[in-house]
Scaffold this motif. Structure first.
Motif, PDB file in Angstrom:
ATOM      1  N   VAL A  18      65.096  52.153  66.519  1.00  0.00           N
ATOM      2  CA  VAL A  18      64.446  52.711  65.334  1.00  0.00           C
ATOM      3  C   VAL A  18      65.461  52.828  64.210  1.00  0.00           C
ATOM      4  O   VAL A  18      66.675  52.890  64.444  1.00  0.00           O
ATOM      5  N   SER A  19      64.969  52.849  63.009  1.00  0.00           N
ATOM      6  CA  SER A  19      65.839  52.858  61.836  1.00  0.00           C
ATOM      7  C   SER A  19      66.608  54.171  61.717  1.00  0.00           C
ATOM      8  O   SER A  19      66.026  55.254  61.749  1.00  0.00           O
ATOM      9  N   ASP A  20      67.925  54.053  61.560  1.00  0.00           N
ATOM     10  CA  ASP A  20      68.754  55.250  61.382  1.00  0.00           C
ATOM     11  C   ASP A  20      68.506  55.903  60.028  1.00  0.00           C
ATOM     12  O   ASP A  20      68.761  57.095  59.855  1.00  0.00           O
ATOM     13  N   SER A  21      68.018  55.124  59.068  1.00  0.00           N
ATOM     14  CA  SER A  21      67.735  55.686  57.750  1.00  0.00           C
ATOM     15  C   SER A  21      66.492  56.565  57.760  1.00  0.00           C
ATOM     16  O   SER A  21      66.228  57.290  56.800  1.00  0.00           O
ATOM     17  N   VAL A  22      65.717  56.485  58.851  1.00  0.00           N
ATOM     18  CA  VAL A  22      64.511  57.311  58.988  1.00  0.00           C
ATOM     19  C   VAL A  22      64.687  58.357  60.079  1.00  0.00           C
ATOM     20  O   VAL A  22      64.333  59.529  59.902  1.00  0.00           O
ATOM     21  N   PHE A  23      65.248  57.937  61.215  1.00  0.00           N
ATOM     22  CA  PHE A  23      65.331  58.826  62.378  1.00  0.00           C
ATOM     23  C   PHE A  23      66.761  59.280  62.686  1.00  0.00           C
ATOM     24  O   PHE A  23      67.008  59.836  63.752  1.00  0.00           O
ATOM     25  N   GLY A  24      67.659  59.047  61.758  1.00  0.00           N
ATOM     26  CA  GLY A  24      69.037  59.494  61.973  1.00  0.00           C
ATOM     27  C   GLY A  24      69.544  60.303  60.807  1.00  0.00           C
ATOM     28  O   GLY A  24      70.735  60.261  60.481  1.00  0.00           O
ATOM     29  N   VAL A  25      68.649  61.063  60.189  1.00  0.00           N
ATOM     30  CA  VAL A  25      68.990  61.807  58.978  1.00  0.00           C
ATOM     31  C   VAL A  25      69.373  63.245  59.323  1.00  0.00           C
ATOM     32  O   VAL A  25      68.637  63.938  60.030  1.00  0.00           O
ATOM     33  N   GLU A  26      70.517  63.666  58.852  1.00  0.00           N
ATOM     34  CA  GLU A  26      70.935  65.059  58.987  1.00  0.00           C
ATOM     35  C   GLU A  26      70.540  65.799  57.709  1.00  0.00           C
ATOM     36  O   GLU A  26      70.632  65.255  56.612  1.00  0.00           O
ATOM     37  N   GLY A  27      70.115  67.041  57.848  1.00  0.00           N
ATOM     38  CA  GLY A  27      69.708  67.778  56.666  1.00  0.00           C
ATOM     39  C   GLY A  27      69.669  69.271  56.908  1.00  0.00           C
ATOM     40  O   GLY A  27      69.909  69.757  58.026  1.00  0.00           O
ATOM     41  N   SER A  28      69.361  69.984  55.867  1.00  0.00           N
ATOM     42  CA  SER A  28      69.342  71.436  55.917  1.00  0.00           C
ATOM     43  C   SER A  28      68.021  71.947  56.499  1.00  0.00           C
ATOM     44  O   SER A  28      66.945  71.533  56.052  1.00  0.00           O
ATOM     45  N   PRO A  29      68.075  72.849  57.479  1.00  0.00           N
ATOM     46  CA  PRO A  29      66.840  73.467  57.985  1.00  0.00           C
ATOM     47  C   PRO A  29      66.100  74.244  56.903  1.00  0.00           C
ATOM     48  O   PRO A  29      64.886  74.400  56.972  1.00  0.00           O
ATOM     49  N   ALA A  30      66.836  74.712  55.890  1.00  0.00           N
ATOM     50  CA  ALA A  30      66.201  75.456  54.803  1.00  0.00           C
ATOM     51  C   ALA A  30      65.225  74.567  54.036  1.00  0.00           C
ATOM     52  O   ALA A  30      64.183  75.039  53.551  1.00  0.00           O
ATOM     53  N   LEU A  31      65.546  73.281  53.928  1.00  0.00           N
ATOM     54  CA  LEU A  31      64.650  72.352  53.237  1.00  0.00           C
ATOM     55  C   LEU A  31      63.356  72.168  54.021  1.00  0.00           C
ATOM     56  O   LEU A  31      62.265  72.144  53.450  1.00  0.00           O
ATOM     57  N   VAL A  32      63.483  72.057  55.334  1.00  0.00           N
ATOM     58  CA  VAL A  32      62.297  71.925  56.182  1.00  0.00           C
ATOM     59  C   VAL A  32      61.454  73.195  56.111  1.00  0.00           C
ATOM     60  O   VAL A  32      60.227  73.142  56.030  1.00  0.00           O
ATOM     61  N   HIS A  33      62.123  74.334  56.126  1.00  0.00           N
ATOM     62  CA  HIS A  33      61.412  75.614  56.028  1.00  0.00           C
ATOM     63  C   HIS A  33      60.641  75.707  54.712  1.00  0.00           C
ATOM     64  O   HIS A  33      59.490  76.144  54.680  1.00  0.00           O
ATOM     65  N   ALA A  34      61.265  75.281  53.623  1.00  0.00           N
ATOM     66  CA  ALA A  34      60.602  75.324  52.323  1.00  0.00           C
ATOM     67  C   ALA A  34      59.370  74.418  52.311  1.00  0.00           C
ATOM     68  O   ALA A  34      58.340  74.771  51.721  1.00  0.00           O
ATOM     69  N   ALA A  35      59.461  73.262  52.966  1.00  0.00           N
ATOM     70  CA  ALA A  35      58.320  72.344  53.021  1.00  0.00           C
ATOM     71  C   ALA A  35      57.176  72.934  53.846  1.00  0.00           C
ATOM     72  O   ALA A  35      56.002  72.770  53.507  1.00  0.00           O
ATOM     73  N   VAL A  36      57.518  73.635  54.929  1.00  0.00           N
ATOM     74  CA  VAL A  36      56.481  74.266  55.763  1.00  0.00           C
ATOM     75  C   VAL A  36      55.804  75.398  54.999  1.00  0.00           C
ATOM     76  O   VAL A  36      54.576  75.537  55.021  1.00  0.00           O
ATOM     77  N   VAL A  37      56.595  76.207  54.301  1.00  0.00           N
ATOM     78  CA  VAL A  37      56.032  77.305  53.505  1.00  0.00           C
ATOM     79  C   VAL A  37      55.104  76.743  52.435  1.00  0.00           C
ATOM     80  O   VAL A  37      54.016  77.277  52.189  1.00  0.00           O
ATOM     81  N   ARG A  38      55.506  75.665  51.793  1.00  0.00           N
ATOM     82  CA  ARG A  38      54.659  75.038  50.771  1.00  0.00           C
ATOM     83  C   ARG A  38      53.349  74.545  51.378  1.00  0.00           C
ATOM     84  O   ARG A  38      52.273  74.726  50.816  1.00  0.00           O
ATOM     85  N   HIS A  39      53.436  73.908  52.541  1.00  0.00           N
ATOM     86  CA  HIS A  39      52.229  73.386  53.201  1.00  0.00           C
ATOM     87  C   HIS A  39      51.233  74.506  53.513  1.00  0.00           C
ATOM     88  O   HIS A  39      50.039  74.377  53.268  1.00  0.00           O
ATOM     89  N   LEU A  40      51.737  75.608  54.050  1.00  0.00           N
ATOM     90  CA  LEU A  40      50.866  76.726  54.406  1.00  0.00           C
ATOM     91  C   LEU A  40      50.309  77.408  53.154  1.00  0.00           C
ATOM     92  O   LEU A  40      49.138  77.807  53.123  1.00  0.00           O
ATOM     93  N   ALA A  41      51.142  77.547  52.132  1.00  0.00           N
ATOM     94  CA  ALA A  41      50.687  78.195  50.900  1.00  0.00           C
ATOM     95  C   ALA A  41      49.601  77.375  50.214  1.00  0.00           C
ATOM     96  O   ALA A  41      48.607  77.921  49.714  1.00  0.00           O
ATOM     97  N   ASN A  42      49.757  76.053  50.213  1.00  0.00           N
ATOM     98  CA  ASN A  42      48.771  75.197  49.565  1.00  0.00           C
ATOM     99  C   ASN A  42      47.460  75.131  50.341  1.00  0.00           C
ATOM    100  O   ASN A  42      46.449  74.687  49.805  1.00  0.00           O
ATOM    101  N   GLY A  43      47.486  75.585  51.592  1.00  0.00           N
ATOM    102  CA  GLY A  43      46.265  75.606  52.376  1.00  0.00           C
ATOM    103  C   GLY A  43      45.452  76.882  52.196  1.00  0.00           C
ATOM    104  O   GLY A  43      44.327  76.978  52.696  1.00  0.00           O
TER     105      GLY A  43
END
Length: 207
Positions: A18-43
């Protein structure tokens, strides 16, 4: 990075790259948390409403004269202090929606799916085909691959049989790859993609 590929029966085949540019990305958990909060708020509907003293029906006449009765002065029977009166600081319709830049949403999804692949909680199905809706058949396929964990099944396109089969499974959700979102990826322990869905996901996110 390589992830295992299975048949629908649960038989393990070779590992697929699988592509490392898609499945090998390191990132901040805070960014994922912000995306989840946005998803729930928009619902959220934000349709809760209460009546203020100016919106409650009735109460136009002063209940008794201002002085001489021995009772507390009152100007309306719809005062918030009275039973049947208006509500003070109650909820009113509002928009709970939160914004997030498109690049940030894309990065959060990359971080989420990469975490699944890195932790060994992702697999590819060579093919997932159900002729007619069958909860039992889909549950058997998911059980054989994920080991009974709650799983997110991602298909390349709309498949009514799979959607209806997953509807009665509380731990399984089936969605199209175009509807893949951070919340569903984080919520489910196991990510299960068909081979076609994997190809589409890499094509969209790798660009």
């Amino acid at each position: 990075m390589k992830v295992p590929m299975y048949r629908q029966s649960g038989e393990r085949l070779q590992e697929v790259e699988v592509s490392d540019s898609v499945f090998g990305v390191e990132g901040s958990p805070a960014l994922v948390h912000a995306a989840v909060v946005r998803h729930l708020a928009n619902g959220r509907q934000g349709s809760a409403d209460s009546l203020t003293r100016g919106e409650v029906r009735g109460g136009g006449r002063k209940p008794w004269r201002q002085k001489g009765t021995g009772r507390a002065r009152a100007g309306t029977i719809r005062s918030p202090l009275w039973r049947g009166g208006g509500v003070v600081f109650g909820p009113h319709p509002r928009d709970f929606g939160l914004g997030m830049p498109k690049r940030a949403r894309r990065q959060a999804l990359l971080v989420a799916v990469s975490a699944k692949a890195r932790d060994g909680r992702m697999a590819v199905l060579d093919q997932l085909s159900i002729s007619k809706p069958s909860t039992k058949e889909l549950a058997k396929a998911v059980e054989a691959v994920s080991g009974g964990q709650n799983a997110l099944v991602v298909t390349a396109g709309p498949d009514e049989a799979i959607r209806l089969s997953a509807r009665n499974l509380p731990l399984v959700r089936a969605i199209e790859v175009r509807n893949l979102n951070v919340y569903d990826v984080v919520k489910h322990e196991y990510l299960l993609l068909t081979r076609d869905a994997l190809a589409q996901l890499e094509e969209v996110l790798a660009s």
